[in-house]
Design a protein around this motif. Sequence first.
Motif, mmCIF file in Angstrom:
data_model
loop_
_atom_site.group_PDB
_atom_site.id
_atom_site.type_symbol
_atom_site.label_atom_id
_atom_site.label_comp_id
_atom_site.label_asym_id
_atom_site.label_seq_id
_atom_site.Cartn_x
_atom_site.Cartn_y
_atom_site.Cartn_z
ATOM 1 N N TYR A 122 0.876 -1.168 0.000
ATOM 2 C CA TYR A 122 0.000 0.000 0.000
ATOM 3 C C TYR A 122 0.910 1.213 0.000
ATOM 4 C CZ TYR A 122 -4.625 2.131 0.967
ATOM 5 O OH TYR A 122 -5.811 2.818 0.889
ATOM 6 N N ARG B 58 0.315 11.866 9.749
ATOM 7 C CA ARG B 58 -0.057 11.375 8.428
ATOM 8 C C ARG B 58 1.069 10.741 7.625
ATOM 9 N NH1 ARG B 58 -0.869 16.321 4.556
ATOM 10 N NH2 ARG B 58 0.842 17.625 5.157
ATOM 11 N N ALA C 36 -4.365 7.572 8.095
ATOM 12 C CA ALA C 36 -5.779 7.946 8.152
ATOM 13 C C ALA C 36 -6.630 6.706 8.473
ATOM 14 C CB ALA C 36 -6.180 8.566 6.825
ATOM 15 N N PRO C 37 -7.950 6.867 8.655
ATOM 16 C CA PRO C 37 -8.778 5.757 9.163
ATOM 17 C C PRO C 37 -8.760 4.449 8.364
ATOM 18 C CG PRO C 37 -10.011 7.813 9.264
ATOM 19 C CD PRO C 37 -8.726 8.117 8.552
ATOM 20 N N LEU C 38 -8.842 4.518 7.054
ATOM 21 C CA LEU C 38 -8.950 3.262 6.318
ATOM 22 C C LEU C 38 -7.625 2.509 6.369
ATOM 23 C CD1 LEU C 38 -11.042 4.333 3.202
ATOM 24 C CD2 LEU C 38 -11.820 3.434 5.385
ATOM 25 N N VAL C 39 -7.565 1.193 6.597
ATOM 26 C CA VAL C 39 -8.669 0.272 6.708
ATOM 27 C C VAL C 39 -9.057 0.007 8.171
ATOM 28 C CG1 VAL C 39 -9.408 -2.088 6.165
ATOM 29 C CG2 VAL C 39 -7.969 -0.839 4.542
ATOM 30 N N THR C 40 -8.085 -0.092 9.086
ATOM 31 C CA THR C 40 -8.482 -0.534 10.437
ATOM 32 C C THR C 40 -8.434 0.575 11.483
ATOM 33 O OG1 THR C 40 -6.266 -1.245 11.062
ATOM 34 C CG2 THR C 40 -7.653 -2.864 9.962
ATOM 35 N N GLY C 41 -8.602 1.818 11.063
ATOM 36 C CA GLY C 41 -8.654 2.917 12.028
ATOM 37 C C GLY C 41 -7.427 3.812 11.950
ATOM 38 N N PRO C 42 -7.606 5.074 12.394
ATOM 39 C CA PRO C 42 -6.488 6.023 12.327
ATOM 40 C C PRO C 42 -5.427 5.723 13.378
ATOM 41 C CG PRO C 42 -8.363 7.040 13.426
ATOM 42 C CD PRO C 42 -8.818 5.691 12.971
ATOM 43 N N ARG C 43 -4.202 6.101 13.095
ATOM 44 C CA ARG C 43 -3.101 5.932 14.044
ATOM 45 C C ARG C 43 -2.224 7.174 14.026
ATOM 46 N NH1 ARG C 43 -1.689 0.639 15.374
ATOM 47 N NH2 ARG C 43 0.361 1.418 15.906
ATOM 48 N N LEU C 44 -1.656 7.508 15.177
ATOM 49 C CA LEU C 44 -0.614 8.532 15.242
ATOM 50 C C LEU C 44 0.741 7.823 15.234
ATOM 51 C CD1 LEU C 44 -2.166 10.884 17.943
ATOM 52 C CD2 LEU C 44 -1.731 11.495 15.559
ATOM 53 N N ARG D 146 -3.014 -3.739 0.962
ATOM 54 C CA ARG D 146 -3.665 -2.571 1.556
ATOM 55 C C ARG D 146 -3.452 -2.471 3.073
ATOM 56 N NH1 ARG D 146 -9.207 -1.341 1.016
ATOM 57 N NH2 ARG D 146 -8.772 0.870 0.869
ATOM 58 N N GLN E 122 0.531 -3.343 14.403
ATOM 59 C CA GLN E 122 -0.560 -3.602 15.332
ATOM 60 C C GLN E 122 -0.988 -5.076 15.278
ATOM 61 O OE1 GLN E 122 -4.100 -1.333 14.225
ATOM 62 N NE2 GLN E 122 -5.257 -3.177 14.659
#
Lengths: 361, 395
Positions: free
Chosen positions: B199, B218, B304-312, B351, B359
């Motif tokens: 991805y 981001r 960003a959110p897709l696919v399993t949620g946003p992360r910092l 992806r 994670q």
Amino acid sequence: MPEEVKKKRITDIGPHDFHDYLPPVIKKNYGKWAYHEILDTGSMVHVAENGDKIYTVRMGSPRLVSGSFVRDLCDMADKYCGGYLRFTTRNNVEFLLDDKNNIEPLKKDLEKLGYNVGGIGNVVANIVHTQGWVHCHTSASDASGVVKAVMDELYEYFVEDKLPSKVRIAFACCLNMCGSVASSDIAIMGMHRKVPKIDSEKILNLCEIPSTIAACPTNSIRPDTKDGKQTVKINDETCVFCGSCYTVCPAMPIADSLNDGISIWVGGKVSNARIKPTFSKLVIPFIPNDPPRWPKVVEAVKTIITAYKNGAEPGERVVEWIERIGWTRFFKITGFEFTKYHVDDFRLAETTMNYSSQVRF
Amino acid sequence: MGKKHETPLLDELKKGKWVSFVREIERAAEKSERTEDLLGQVENSYRDKITHWKHGGMAGVRGYGAGLVGRFTEFPEKYPGVKECHSMRVNQTSGFFYNSDILRKIADIAEQHAGGLLNLHGSTGDIQILGVWQEEAEEAFQKCAELGFDLGGGGSDLRTPSCCVGPARCEFANYDTLQICYDMTQAFQDEMHRPSFNYKFKLKFSGCSNDCVAAASRSDMAFIGTWKDKIKINQDEVKNYVKKFNVQKYVLDKCPTKCMLFEGENLVIDDSNCVKCMHCINEMPKALRSGDEKGLSILLGAKAPLVTGPRLGMMLVPFYDVLEDSKNDYEWLKGLISNMWEFWDEYGVSRERIGELMQRVGVVTFLEGIGLEPIPEMVNHPRGNPFIKFTDDED
């Protein structure tokens, strides 16, 4: 293509070397800046260790610009700053001047051309945003139109320094979130609310079934057969309308003119100053699309800005203000409704609950 | 000349004080006829409250799998000018520095070979030229290349790296963000132009933890400038600030680790407890400066959110001596990046961003995979549950 043209084809050269576009005073003082001072919302000065100065005049931009816009900037840069200019990470234009006396004439010329000078200090910075209906296939809303309507309303906060701290607003037209929405003081985000419509006639030609199934964050897509042909089915109970499946499979359109709209989030922050970076949190789960000027979205953003301006202490970003007064009071002051949608039920939901007896009455 | 399409809804967005994108599309249409149809198409969307672009579609230049984003209208007969409306990503300069000469030439290309519209800049950082037709993509690309500008990334590849203004015009910069951004972009040209990853993968460079390029929210790999030694204090300037505002209340009391105090009129900092948050330096730039032992922190996995949620971004490397490594052609950093890409290639699925892989397999497994040791800087606190999977090597 003739052989001689083929030979000359240029590839893999990478970006142009930035050194070619640095003004002489920057070249001379590269890495040797001592401090800066904000002169007003439209200008600032950076002073080098040897006393050299560079003045910056900042103007807003809609990001989507014409060649004529670019030529306007170039004319101004030629007239006032030896042709040198740059852009910021929030899509502002910055003119780089070595003569302080050129600041006011440049500002006047820019304003005469209809441009907005400002954006420095405790202001609403230019809104970072995405493509929307102008150029995107997954958008749940337009981007530029909402941004324009919001900035028209908040214009005074771009040109005057009268907020407790800076406020960064960002807009993304869907959950793909091409803008840096997730960590903004106020985030405006396009939302879908209905499950994708499966086009079983076309799905086998257009999509790969396994990757479509894998695209779903809630495992709501399963293989299926219809009229003897392979397709997929969606569990309506668990689908969260994120549109991830549509991104990989054109036969699962999710955009819906009656049910798409906008959500509002607050209290994100990306800098490390004082408190750690954090995501924006949900305030309004859904406002229907209302082009051309999205009045309810504009009103909601204005309500948040006004409450923040009235309630925050100097230097507090939106999230610091809300954490000091508590979310209960934030909802009370702003009048926004706290609903079942505000309680997280996704992956890290448990970490967002209040494990204490601490509440404010 | 009358307008080709009536646009009563868009006309509402020409009102108000903020500079209007509708006016910009109209100005572009004066130079590039096809953009008349863009106005028609967008008005149509405003009427119908839905996008009218088809899903994706192929577009590109020879030998590259990225750099041109395909876009086709749903109504080619009604709006033939945007039958194809691809956007060409042109790799921006580090720090977005230009001069009038080069920008006019880029505007010429946008008007002669596209819709006369540009994004300055796209979210990732590229200059985007909008409204390109496939038949002229190659020529537009080569004209950019003749000016010394290559295309940017797209799809499952290394996306165009970007950076803050850095040492060019900021006293906070702890390393040369512009140079490393340029060097890394040059080093990974193949990974940018020919997508071969699971991805997208993003690199962003910020000179200090104010993070003006939002790297930590981001980019898969965020480079945030920092320093190891003492904050430099100019006591005379501190006194000047004390005359101007309440330094105790607005600077010292807001320090997250309360590592600053006044001894008489002198400001004292316990640098061993400073977390380099930048607050005091932001408030008193004339009085305080970061130390001399400068470098950067590396944070991993923001998305960003897709696919399993946003992360910092998660702290991976607290201090990397970039200046020293740059003398060695970034041997250490390139080794770390290639270890990560190899692990991601081997164990990641389609992806799956690198943060999501980390994670899924667990941070410790991920660290073993890329050859780094777990350290306390990586966590907020040690685990609070006893479900420990002891391994045999503890015997």
